[in-house]
Design a protein around this motif. Sequence first.
Motif, mmCIF file in Angstrom:
data_model
loop_
_atom_site.group_PDB
_atom_site.id
_atom_site.type_symbol
_atom_site.label_atom_id
_atom_site.label_comp_id
_atom_site.label_asym_id
_atom_site.label_seq_id
_atom_site.Cartn_x
_atom_site.Cartn_y
_atom_site.Cartn_z
ATOM 1 N N VAL A 9 0.848 -1.190 0.000
ATOM 2 C CA VAL A 9 0.000 0.000 0.000
ATOM 3 C C VAL A 9 0.886 1.243 0.000
ATOM 4 C CG1 VAL A 9 -1.835 1.276 1.185
ATOM 5 C CG2 VAL A 9 -1.736 -1.229 1.368
ATOM 6 N N ASP A 52 1.564 -4.753 3.479
ATOM 7 C CA ASP A 52 0.287 -5.083 4.095
ATOM 8 C C ASP A 52 0.280 -6.479 4.712
ATOM 9 O OD1 ASP A 52 -2.445 -3.968 4.493
ATOM 10 O OD2 ASP A 52 -3.075 -5.717 3.325
ATOM 11 N N THR A 56 -2.761 0.456 -4.210
ATOM 12 C CA THR A 56 -2.492 -0.881 -3.668
ATOM 13 C C THR A 56 -2.034 -1.810 -4.778
ATOM 14 O OG1 THR A 56 -4.760 -1.717 -3.932
ATOM 15 C CG2 THR A 56 -4.235 -0.550 -1.874
#
Length: 244
Positions: free
Chosen positions: A172, A213, A240
């Motif tokens: 991210v 993440d 992302t």
Amino acid sequence: MAEDTADALACLEAPLRADGFAFVPAGAMRALLGQQAVADWASFAASWNRLGLDRYMADGGRYRRRRHATFAITAEGIRRKKHQPHYQSRDYNELNGGIERWFRAIEPEMGSHPALLAILRLMHRIVTDLSEPANQPDVWHTEVHQFRIEALENSPGQPTPEGLHRDGVDWVMVIMVRRENVMSGETSIHDLQRTLLGGFMLDQPLDTAVVNDNRVYHGVTAVRPLDPARPAYRDVLVVTFRHQ
């Protein structure tokens, strides 16, 4: 790659590799993206004035505006995909997960804006450098979100209404676009046992956070207006990357 750009990339990747997250101040981010990419940053930032209301907020809030787009990214290039819904399982988003959420598409000229393309190329370089060769997908599924969080005197805006969370992706990137008449909005990073690892404020345009993440949780505190008589909002770009 110029030597100063290579140094800036190394300074970003070292904490990301060691700790699972990195804060990149605006000056370093500008060097990484290149002057040509950010020369018309003003027109890119202005597109945040044309977002649509997020009508999927399970908390009943009307403080979030957004647009969304998806891309397929490989070593050969960047391809925008047909517009599609955003989906997160409730394992990752207890508040708004479990349903397909259709948001307004990012405008075509913003989807091909030099700033966005440079951001996507940079993120691809980072995830390529930091992913084990055996775990490199042929294609990265990339989602891009434009967010505006609005704050009122008696109704603070929630950048992460789901609280401390992971996004259910691999990587991210969060880039500050603009803070207008708001206080707070502090980012905190926690390990998988939810122990605090660090925190920072995305304050200036192009201040950036990058997180793995799979390794860390992140959250952002509510924003409140400095002057309740004036518009107050926090604009960010979220990118992302996950295995296709």
